[in-house]
Design a protein around this motif. Structure first.
Motif, PDB file in Angstrom:
ATOM      1  N   UNK A 185       0.835  -1.206   0.000  1.00  0.00           N
ATOM      2  CA  UNK A 185       0.000   0.000   0.000  1.00  0.00           C
ATOM      3  C   UNK A 185       0.871   1.258   0.000  1.00  0.00           C
ATOM      4  N   UNK A 194       1.886   2.994  -3.800  1.00  0.00           N
ATOM      5  CA  UNK A 194       1.060   3.955  -4.544  1.00  0.00           C
ATOM      6  C   UNK A 194       0.716   5.214  -3.756  1.00  0.00           C
ATOM      7  N   UNK A 195       0.603   5.124  -2.414  1.00  0.00           N
ATOM      8  CA  UNK A 195       0.169   6.318  -1.665  1.00  0.00           C
ATOM      9  C   UNK A 195       1.355   7.174  -1.224  1.00  0.00           C
ATOM     10  N   UNK A 212       3.088   9.444  -2.563  1.00  0.00           N
ATOM     11  CA  UNK A 212       3.131  10.870  -2.895  1.00  0.00           C
ATOM     12  C   UNK A 212       2.057  11.664  -2.168  1.00  0.00           C
ATOM     13  N   UNK A 213       1.086  10.978  -1.564  1.00  0.00           N
ATOM     14  CA  UNK A 213      -0.070  11.681  -0.996  1.00  0.00           C
ATOM     15  C   UNK A 213       0.233  12.213   0.398  1.00  0.00           C
TER      16      UNK A 213
END
Lengths: 292, 274
Positions: B78, B81-82, B84-85
């Motif tokens: 997980x 993908x996250x 950069x958030x």
């Protein structure tokens, strides 16, 4: 069959749109995620239900419940957000205080109306249905769609063509510059909360009528879908929220009909996750992804 | 005292499990990332450990390790993908991930679906729960003395400055997410094995909200604060039974009061008055 599903998606999407507009307006103006929005959605439905129970005509009950929802939104801002604004507390602390406010509202609703599902008295609701070829549409669905579209039309007029709308857009763009131009920031924020919460309340009342069911859980069911919609449309974009809502409404009804109902909600959240990762600004959001 | 403990053993176990969850969330918060996937990690471990125990006859330690490993693997995947958030966007993405996990748990035949998975050996007693909590607390206290803890704090306070002094911010974020998932995973196994029955709804957004509330009430980045918050918020509904249906109002009001009047939580109040 396809036309029927698209019609159902339209009715669902219209109510989703009302809910999501309120969510995204508050984010657009204040940059906060208001997790108490779903609690106001639920309370408005309960208040409308009780007013009908006291013998008010349905139209008057709905109107009063909308005003109630709007005022509740203003109160929410005064208690849970305004003190944090003065402290410049950032975006995460208000998120948590909105959870606190939502827990309080949920608790009050449980105390007043109890844990059970409630129904509107049956004599108040029209059960007429129209048939057009194989398409069958309930009169109530049409009324709900008309009310939802009318409210969106009013909002669009207010946002584009009134002094209030200009103030709201200015505050959303740049609060400091808006203040320098003489806009009363606190008043604009209070009115934004009134509008956003009244629309959220309208969504709650209409969903309560559509399914003829009002319960404590109804807020939790739409809360996260609303998040998916405003991410899809672009955080802070009202038009994006409306488009996102109709897309989600259509995808949900079509996926139940043609794929399987069990993974219906996973599609919404899967799309939301992908958009956040690939295009965080959403379909229409212009804002760059901001840092914490 | 012993009689009181025996009478409230269910509540005491619940407090220990919630304290573990609050600790696990506080690890991510220490790095300044509002990753709200603890309930999902808890659920993944709960299902892996329960299915292993029932179908394959795993004992509690083996089931616990397998569950934590599964949660850690998912967290590592997980994190990519996250990465950069930030801020609210990270919160929303992880909430969405949690919902997807819950929907998979409802629909995957092996989990028993929405009706739940039952027959889990009831072997997670109070000793196991508080032993795990003590080990986790000790590990976090030791970690607090290392240089790595400074890197985590630097990432929270100013990401760019942290990068400037050579801290691998992405690795810090992934590391805290995975470490938090391991603790949440232990909590999930203990929860399943203390209740012998689990449903996907046990690991939904309302659980996540509860854990977040515990952390904030205790003081976001303090281990002791997280534990105190968990004790308070778990015991509170029992203490205010006289409010009956209005019980929830007290939890919400306390949360609001702390946010508005004591922004650093109970840990902050303690520091201010001592």
């Amino acid at each position: 069959m396809l036309v029927q599903q698209l019609a159902n998606g339209l009715f669902l999407g219209a109510v989703y749109a009302l809910f999501a507009i309120g969510y995204t307006l508050i984010f657009g103006v204040l940059d906060i995620l208001n997790l108490a929005h779903a609690a106001i959605f639920m309370l408005a439905a309960f208040v409308a239900l009780s007013l009908v129970g006291f013998g008010f005509p349905l139209v008057l009950a709905v109107a009063l419940a909308l005003v109630f929802a709007g005022l509740l939104g203003v109160l929410l801002d005064r208690i849970a957000f305004a003190p944090l604004r003065r402290r410049n507390a950032g975006t995460l602390v208000p998120l948590i205080s909105s959870i606190g406010a939502a827990i309080v509202m949920q608790g009050i609703a449980r105390g007043v109306w109890g844990p059970d599902e409630h129904r509107f008295p049956s004599n108040g609701l029209s059960t007429a249905e129209f048939h057009l070829g194989s398409l069958s549409v309930g009169a109530l669905d049409l009324i709900i769609l008309a009310v939802a579209l009318a409210l969106m039309g009013i909002l669009s007029y207010v946002m584009r063509s009134t002094a209030l709308g200009r103030s709201i857009r200015a505050v959303a763009e740049d609060r400091v510059a808006a203040a320098l131009l003489g806009i009363d920031i606190e008043r604009t924020i209070a009115l934004t909360f009134f509008i956003a919460s009244a629309l959220g309340g309208a969504a709650g009342i209409l969903i309560g009528l559509q399914y003829n069911s009002v319960s404590l859980e109804m807020g939790a069911r739409i809360e996260l879908k609303g998040l998916a919609i405003i991410i899809l449309g672009g955080m802070g974009s009202v038009t994006g929220a409306v488009i996102g809502a109709f897309i989600l409404g259509a995808v949900e009804t079509l996926s139940v009909a043609y794929v399987s109902s069990s993974y219906r909600d996973a599609i919404a959240f899967g799309v939301m996750f992908l958009i956040l990762v690939l295009r965080p600004a959403g379909l229409l959001g212009k804002r760059a992804l901001r840092a914490a | 005292m012993l009689e009181f403990l025996a009478h409230h053993s269910k509540l005491i176990d619940q407090i220990g499990i919630n304290a573990l969850l609050a600790l696990s969330l506080s690890i991510s918060l220490r790095a300044g990332s509002l990753a709200l996937a603890q309930a999902a990690f808890m659920g993944i471990a709960a299902y892996v450990s329960s299915i292993g125990a029932v179908r394959l006859g795993w004992n509690l330690p083996l089931a616990g390790l397998a569950g934590a490993l599964a949660a850690a693997l998912v967290a590592a995947l997980l994190a990519l993908p996250i990465g950069r958030l930030r801020g609210v966007f990270l919160a929303i993405a992880t909430i969405g991930f949690g919902e997807i996990a819950r929907i998979i748990e409802i629909n995957w035949p092996i989990t028993g679906g929405a009706e739940g998975f039952s027959g889990i050996p009831n072997d997670a007693n109070t000793l196991w729960i508080y032993g795990t909590l003590a080990l986790a607390g000790a590990a976090l206290a030791l970690f607090g003395r290392t240089k790595l803890a400074l890197a985590v704090a630097a990432t929270r306070e100013d990401e760019n400055a942290a990068r400037g002094v050579g801290i691998d911010v992405a690795a810090v974020r992934m590391g805290t997410l995975v470490a938090g998932a391991v603790l949440a995973g232990f909590a999930g196994t203990l929860y399943a094995h203390a209740n012998f029955f689990i449903t996907p709804g046990d690991f939904g957004f309302s659980r996540m909200e509860q854990v977040l509330v515990m952390c904030v009430i205790g003081g976001v980045t303090s281990s002791l604060g997280a534990v105190v918050g968990a004790v308070l918020m778990t015991a509170l509904p029992e203490l205010v039974r006289f409010l009956q249906d209005y019980r929830e109002v007290s939890s919400g009001a306390i949360l609001l009061g702390i946010i508005l009047f004591a922004p650093s939580g109970i840990a902050g109040l303690w520091r201010r008055f001592s």
